[in-house]
Design a protein around this motif. Structure first.
Motif, short mmCIF file in Angstrom:
data_model
loop_
_atom_site.label_atom_id
_atom_site.label_comp_id
_atom_site.label_asym_id
_atom_site.label_seq_id
_atom_site.Cartn_x
_atom_site.Cartn_y
_atom_site.Cartn_z
N LEU A 130 0.83 -1.21 0.00
CA LEU A 130 0.00 0.00 0.00
C LEU A 130 0.86 1.26 0.00
O LEU A 130 0.61 2.21 -0.75
CB LEU A 130 -0.92 0.00 1.22
CG LEU A 130 -2.14 -0.93 1.20
CD1 LEU A 130 -2.90 -0.81 2.50
CD2 LEU A 130 -3.05 -0.58 0.03
N VAL A 131 1.88 1.27 0.86
CA VAL A 131 2.75 2.45 0.94
C VAL A 131 3.47 2.69 -0.39
O VAL A 131 3.51 3.82 -0.91
CB VAL A 131 3.77 2.28 2.09
CG1 VAL A 131 4.77 3.44 2.08
CG2 VAL A 131 3.05 2.22 3.43
N LEU A 132 4.03 1.62 -0.95
CA LEU A 132 4.72 1.77 -2.23
C LEU A 132 3.76 2.18 -3.34
O LEU A 132 4.12 2.94 -4.24
CB LEU A 132 5.40 0.44 -2.60
CG LEU A 132 6.55 0.00 -1.68
CD1 LEU A 132 7.11 -1.34 -2.13
CD2 LEU A 132 7.65 1.05 -1.65
N ALA A 133 2.51 1.69 -3.27
CA ALA A 133 1.52 2.05 -4.29
C ALA A 133 1.18 3.53 -4.21
O ALA A 133 1.00 4.20 -5.24
CB ALA A 133 0.26 1.21 -4.12
N ILE A 134 1.07 4.07 -3.00
CA ILE A 134 0.77 5.50 -2.85
C ILE A 134 1.89 6.35 -3.44
O ILE A 134 1.66 7.31 -4.18
CB ILE A 134 0.54 5.84 -1.37
CG1 ILE A 134 -0.73 5.14 -0.86
CG2 ILE A 134 0.44 7.34 -1.17
CD1 ILE A 134 -0.95 5.28 0.62
N ILE A 135 3.14 5.95 -3.14
CA ILE A 135 4.28 6.68 -3.70
C ILE A 135 4.31 6.56 -5.21
O ILE A 135 4.49 7.55 -5.94
CB ILE A 135 5.59 6.15 -3.08
CG1 ILE A 135 5.59 6.40 -1.56
CG2 ILE A 135 6.80 6.82 -3.72
CD1 ILE A 135 6.76 5.78 -0.84
N ASN A 136 4.11 5.34 -5.70
CA ASN A 136 4.13 5.11 -7.14
C ASN A 136 2.97 5.81 -7.84
O ASN A 136 3.12 6.32 -8.96
CB ASN A 136 4.09 3.60 -7.41
CG ASN A 136 4.19 3.27 -8.88
OD1 ASN A 136 3.19 3.02 -9.54
ND2 ASN A 136 5.40 3.25 -9.40
N GLY A 137 1.81 5.84 -7.18
CA GLY A 137 0.65 6.51 -7.77
C GLY A 137 0.86 8.00 -7.93
O GLY A 137 0.45 8.60 -8.92
#
Length: 566
Positions: free
Chosen positions: A28-35
Motif C-alpha cells: 500500500l505504501v509503495l503504491a501511494i508513492i508510485n501513484g
C-alpha cells in the motif's frame, strides 16, 4: 522449555497472517508513492493502492510461507521424526499454499490488468489535460475543446477537469466578445463611410424603395427604406415610407404561428423523405433539430429513433467510444493475419473491447493482394466481422469523423464488411497483447494455439504458462524445506514473541534472495522447453519436471530433519 506438537498449528497460521498483513501494508505504501509519481487520478487512487498491495502480497507469499513453516518447525518436540512433525503442520501449510496459489493464478492477473487500465486511463487524462492547457495558452480553442472532451469522458468530476472546463468556457467567452467588438467596429466604420458619402446615395435608396413598393416587392421595399432612413433619420418622407412598407409586409405575411407550423411540417416531411431514401445521417440531423424545437411531438420521436437505427449501420456515436474509454481497458493494437494470397494488418493507437464491439482510435487497416485496401480513420468500431470507420457526434450531428482512403478498391465504402477476421479474433489478440502477467490462466491453457495462429509469440506465452504452473509446486517445496530447516536449526528454547515479530519480517527479506536466484535459474530450462516444444509436450515435460523436483525436495527435507538436534 517443553514443546508441544499441538502448538504447531497455532504458530503457522497467525504468523502467516501477520507477515501477509505486513507485506500488504508495504504494498500500500509503495503504491501511494508510485501513484503520485505516475499521476494516478484521485478517484482511482484507493483501488490502485489496494490492487498494488494484493500484487505485492502475491510476490511475498513464497518467502512468507517459508519463514512461517520454518518458525513452526522450531516449535516441534525434540527427537520426533520429520513425518511426525510435519503431520500437524502440513495440513494447514498445504491449505495456505493452496490459497496463495489460487490467489496468484486466478486473482492476480485480472488485478494487474485493472491496474494497467488505471495507468493507461490516467496517462490519457493527464496527456489530454496538458495539451488542453497548451491549446488554451496558444488560443487554439477548437483543439482545446477536443482535448476537454477527452478529459470529461474520462473523469468529468475530477477537480482538474472542472477547473479546465471553467478556463475553457472563459476563453470562449473572451473570444466571442472579441468577435462581437470587432464586428461592431467594422459596422461603425461602414456607417461612417456611408454618412460621409454624397447625398445622392441616400436618395437612391429612397427612390428604389418607392419603386419596389409600387411593384409589390414589400420585403425589398422595407429593406431599402431602412437603408435610406439610416442615412437620413430626420427626413419625414423616409420615415413615412419605412412605416408604410412595414405595414404592407406584415399584411402580406401569414400569422407567425401559422407560418411556423407550415415550415415545421415541411421540414418534417423532408426528413421523412430522407428516411425513406435511406439518407440516415441527413435525416438524423434534421430530426435532431426538430426535436429540440418540439420535443413533445410523438411522430418526431418515432422518426428520430428510426433514423438513429438506420444510422447505426454506417456510423456510430462518439459518446459510445467515450463511455467505453471510461469503463474498459485500452491498449495499443497491432493485429497481423496472413492468408493464402494476402496479408492483413490492423493497427490502432488505442483499442477498447466493450460489450457492443471493439472501438479503435487512430486506426489503420491494410489489406494486400488483388483487392488491396488502405484506410485510416480517427475512430472506428468492429462489430462481428464488419468495421465501421465513421463516427458522429450525437448532440452535434453536423460534426462527423470520416475515414481517409488511399486505395481505389474501397474508396467511399460506408462499412468494411465480411472481413476475414471477426470481433472474437481481435478480442483474443487484445487479451494476449498486454503484459503476459495480465493474461488469465484459462486463456493460456485453452487459447494459446489460437493466439499463436493470430500472430502472438508462442514461446513467450508458454513461458508465462510455465511460470504460473510452477507457483503451487514452489509453495509446497518451500513448506517442506521450511519445516525441515526449522527442525534442523531449532535452539534449546522456543523463540519468544518479540523475536518472532521482529525477526520474521527480516527473514522474509533474506529468504527472498535465494528464492529469486533459484527462480531465475529455472527460467533457463523453462525458456528452452517453451521454445522447442508444442503446448502438449511442453506441459508434459514441465509438469513432470516440477513433480520430480518436489519429490527430491521431500527426500531432502527428510534428510535435513534427520540431522536435527536430539
Amino acid at each position: 522449555m517443553p514443546r508441544a506438537d499441538s502448538a504447531n498449528k497455532s504458530r503457522l497460521l497467525p504468523l502467516t497472517v501477520l507477515l501477509a498483513l505486513v507485506g500488504f501494508g508495504i504494498g500500500l505504501v509503495l503504491a501511494i508513492i508510485n501513484g503520485q509519481r505516475q499521476e494516478i487520478l484521485p478517484h482511482l487512487g484507493l483501488f490502485w493502492a489496494i490492487g498494488h498491495g494484493l500484487v505485492m502480497l502475491a510476490t511475498w507469499a513464497p518467502p512468507i510461507l517459508l519463514v512461517s513453516a520454518c518458525t513452526s518447525g522450531e516449535f516441534t518436540t525434540r527427537g520426533i521424526s520429520f513425518a511426525s512433525a510435519a503431520k500437524g503442520t502440513m495440513i494447514p501449510a498445504l491449505i495456505l499454499a493452496g490459497v496463495f496459489s489460487l490467489f496468484y493464478l486466478f486473482l492476480v492477473p485480472p488485478v494487474e490488468a485493472k491496474l494497467d487500465r488505471y495507468r493507461q486511463t490516467s496517462l490519457q487524462f493527464n496527456t489530454a489535460l496538458r495539451e488542453l492547457n497548451l491549446a488554451l495558452h496558444e488560443n487554439r480553442l477548437e483543439d482545446a475543446g477536443r482535448y476537454l472532451q477527452v478529459c470529461r469522458a474520462i473523469a468529468i468530476n475530477a477537480p482538474a477537469c472542472q477547473e479546465a472546463t471553467e478556463r475553457y468556457q472563459m476563453a470562449v467567452v473572451r473570444a466571442t466578445r472579441q468577435v462581437v467588438e470587432a464586428e461592431a467596429e467594422t459596422g461603425m466604420a461602414s456607417a461612417i463611410a456611408e454618412n460621409t458619402s454624397d447625398w445622392q446615395a441616400g436618395n437612391d435608396f429612397y427612390l428604389q424603395a418607392r419603386l419596389a413598393l409600387e411593384e409589390g416587392r414589400y420585403f425589398d421595399a422595407y429593406f431599402l427604406a431602412r437603408r435610406a432612413r439610416a442615412l437620413y433619420p430626420n427626413r419625414v418622407e423616409v420615415r413615412v415610407l419605412e412605416n408604410l412598407t412595414w405595414e404592407r409586409l406584415q399584411n402580406a405575411i401569414p400569422p407567425a404561428e401559422l407560418q411556423s407550423g407550415r415550415a415545421y411540417y415541411a421540414r418534417k416531411v423532408e426528413g421523412y423523405r430522407l428516411l425513406v431514401e435511406e439518407e440516415y445521417l441527413l435525416a438524423f440531423r434534421l430530426f435532431s433539430i426538430l426535436a429540440s424545437e418540439r420535443p413533445d411531438d410523438p411522430d418526431l420521436r418515432t422518426y428520430l429513433a428510426r433514423s438513429q437505427t438506420g444510422l447505426a449501420q454506417t456510423y456510430f456515436f462518439v459518446d459510445e467510444y467515450e463511455a467505453a474509454l471510461k469503463r474498459y481497458r485500452s491498449l495499443p493494437l497491432d493485429f497481423n493475419l496472413t492468408l493464402d494470397d494476402r496479408q492483413l494488418r490492423l493497427q490502432a493507437e488505442l483499442a477498447l473491447a466493450g460489450p457492443d464491439g471493439i472501438f479503435f482510435k487512430n486506426v489503420t487497416y491494410r489489406q494486400d493482394g488483388a483487392d488491396a485496401i488502405l484506410m485510416g480513420s480517427p475512430l472506428a468500431r468492429l462489430t462481428g466481422n464488419s468495421l465501421i470507420p465513421r463516427a458522429v457526434q450525437r448532440e452535434r450531428p453536423a460534426e462527423t469523423l470520416e475515414p481517409l482512403w488511399q486505395s481505389d478498391a474501397a474508396t467511399g465504402l460506408a462499412v468494411l464488411a465480411n472481413l476475414p477476421f471477426n470481433e472474437e479474433d481481435v478480442r483474443l489478440v487484445m487479451q494476449f497483447s498486454g503484459q503476459p502477467g495480465d493474461i488469465p490462466l484459462h486463456h493460456l491453457l485453452f487459447s494459446l494455439d489460437e493466439a499463436a495462429r493470430l500472430g502472438r509469440d508462442r514461446t513467450t506465452l508458454q513461458r508465462e504458462l510455465g511460470l504460473r504452473l510452477s507457483y503451487p509446486f514452489t509453495m509446497i517445496i518451500l513448506v517442506l524445506l521450511g519445516i525441515a530447516l526449522g527442525m534442523r536449526f531449532r535452539g534449546p528454547n522456543s523463540p519468544g514473541p518479540v523475536s518472532i515479530v521482529i525477526g520474521s519480517p527480516l527473514l522474509v527479506l533474506l529468504a527472498s534472495l535465494p528464492i529469486k536466484i533459484f527462480s531465475d535459474g529455472s527460467l533457463i530450462l523453462l525458456n528452452l522447453l517453451a521454445s522447442q516444444t508444442g503446448l502438449a509436450s511442453f506441459l508434459a515435460a514441465w509438469l513432470g519436471m516440477l513433480a520430480g523436483v518436489t519429490v527430491l525436495c521431500l527426500l531432502l527435507a527428510v534428510k535435513i530433519a534427520a540431522a536435527s538436534p536430539v
